[in-house]
Design an enzyme around this catalytic site. Structure first.
Site, PDB file in Angstrom:
ATOM      1  CG  ASP A 164      -2.094  -0.940   1.079  1.00  0.00           C
ATOM      2  OD1 ASP A 164      -2.312  -1.442  -0.041  1.00  0.00           O
ATOM      3  OD2 ASP A 164      -2.784  -1.184   2.085  1.00  0.00           O
ATOM      4  CD  GLU A 176     -10.827   3.572   3.307  1.00  0.00           C
ATOM      5  OE1 GLU A 176     -10.262   3.773   2.214  1.00  0.00           O
ATOM      6  OE2 GLU A 176     -11.988   3.947   3.561  1.00  0.00           O
ATOM      7  CB  CYS A 177      -6.193   1.264  -0.959  1.00  0.00           C
ATOM      8  SG  CYS A 177      -6.429   3.030  -1.261  1.00  0.00           S
ATOM      9  N   GLY A 178      -4.972   2.660   1.865  1.00  0.00           N
ATOM     10  CA  GLY A 178      -3.797   3.336   2.397  1.00  0.00           C
ATOM     11  C   GLY A 178      -3.864   4.844   2.357  1.00  0.00           C
TER      12      GLY A 178
END
Length: 300
Positions: free
Chosen positions: A151, A259-261
């Site tokens: 990420d 969440e992706c980051g």
């Protein structure tokens, strides 16, 4: 102490703007917790178009971050209509992780055709142009072996680089409360740890409302939506959504991750990088000690 100078400084701070005398640089905008609470109380019931109009007159250094999901496409279309004939355009930032679906990349090209006056800034993992090169440098399936590092490399670092290169002060996001997870209690306006202002203009909308807008206004969209996908990210961590499942349940299926980051705390990644560096130093020390022992054994 010059009391008049003190008063003018206090007023500048109260306004939420800091100015540089004799400078053409746009003012830095900041919102105190009290400012933020007041702003959200005023914006929370407005339509997305009105929130976007507020952004255009309030926030310098404004960009739209997008992976060309439905909400981001609605925002793009609304902005194109609001700014038509004004000469004011909001540039887009697209993080190319190198692992997007081909359908997503094809959508980007269709967006360029329909909104030909919009600039799209593409940022990839640092020094990388292909998935093959990325895997040569960091190993295969990094999203499985070290998802936090993945990420950071494909989203967090490119985003921070984009903000620095483009002098970004505020961003429009495609997050909505109805997407669930960490997004369930979104405010319209947020400020992250670094002072970046994030605006979620469609926070109040449902997936059905977004989809209806796309259809009515003939907005280009990802064909994967017609195949059961609702939220589209990297091909290796995105799957179709079953009837009745949450909109983002097809992302990182079977994991607790939501969440992706780029919308997580920056301090989380700063701490992670520190731990990574400490680990490297420990490994280097162990190798050095091993070499010393071997050298001593040979000498004996």
């Amino acid at each position: 102490m010059d009391r008049s100078h003190s008063l003018s400084t206090d007023k500048a701070q109260d306004s939420g703007y800091s100015t540089a005398s004799g400078s053409e640089t746009p003012p830095e905008v900041y919102f105190s917790p009290l400012n933020l609470k007041h702003i959200n109380s005023k914006l929370k019931d407005l339509e997305p178009e009105d929130i976007l109009k507020w952004c255009l007159i309030t926030l310098p250094g404004l960009f739209q971050t997008t992976a060309f999901g439905l909400t981001g496409l609605v925002t793009l279309d609304m902005l194109s209509k609001i700014t038509a004939g004004t000469g004011q355009k909001i540039d887009l930032i697209f993080l190319d992780t190198l692992y997007h679906f081909q359908e997503t990349l094809e959508l980007v090209e269709r967006v360029k055709v329909k909104y030909s006056d919009i600039r799209i800034h593409v940022f990839k993992p640092d020094g990388m142009d292909s998935a093959e090169g990325f895997e040569k440098a960091h190993g295969e399936r990094l999203w499985k072996t070290n998802d936090i590092l993945y990420d950071y490399l494909v989203k967090v670092e490119p985003a921070q680089r984009a903000y620095n290169v483009l002098n970004v002060k505020a961003v429009l996001t495609g997050r909505r409360r109805s997407q669930g997870g960490q997004r369930g209690d979104l405010d319209i306006v947020e400020v992250d740890e670094a002072g970046l202002i994030k605006v979620n203009p469609l926070a109040n909308w449902t997936f059905a409302q977004v989809k209806e807008y796309i259809a009515i206004h003939d907005v280009p969209y990802n064909v994967l939506l017609d195949r059961g996908y609702k939220s589209v990210g990297d091909w290796h961590s995105t799957s179709p959504v079953a009837e009745g499942e949450d909109e983002r349940s097809g992302r990182w299926k079977g994991q607790k991750k939501t969440e992706c980051g780029i919308h997580n705390s920056r301090s989380k990644y700063a701490q992670f990088l520190r731990l990574q560096e400490m680990k490297k130093q420990e490994e280097a020390l162990k190798e050095a000690l091993t070499r010393v022992r071997l050298s001593q054994a040979e000498a004996a």
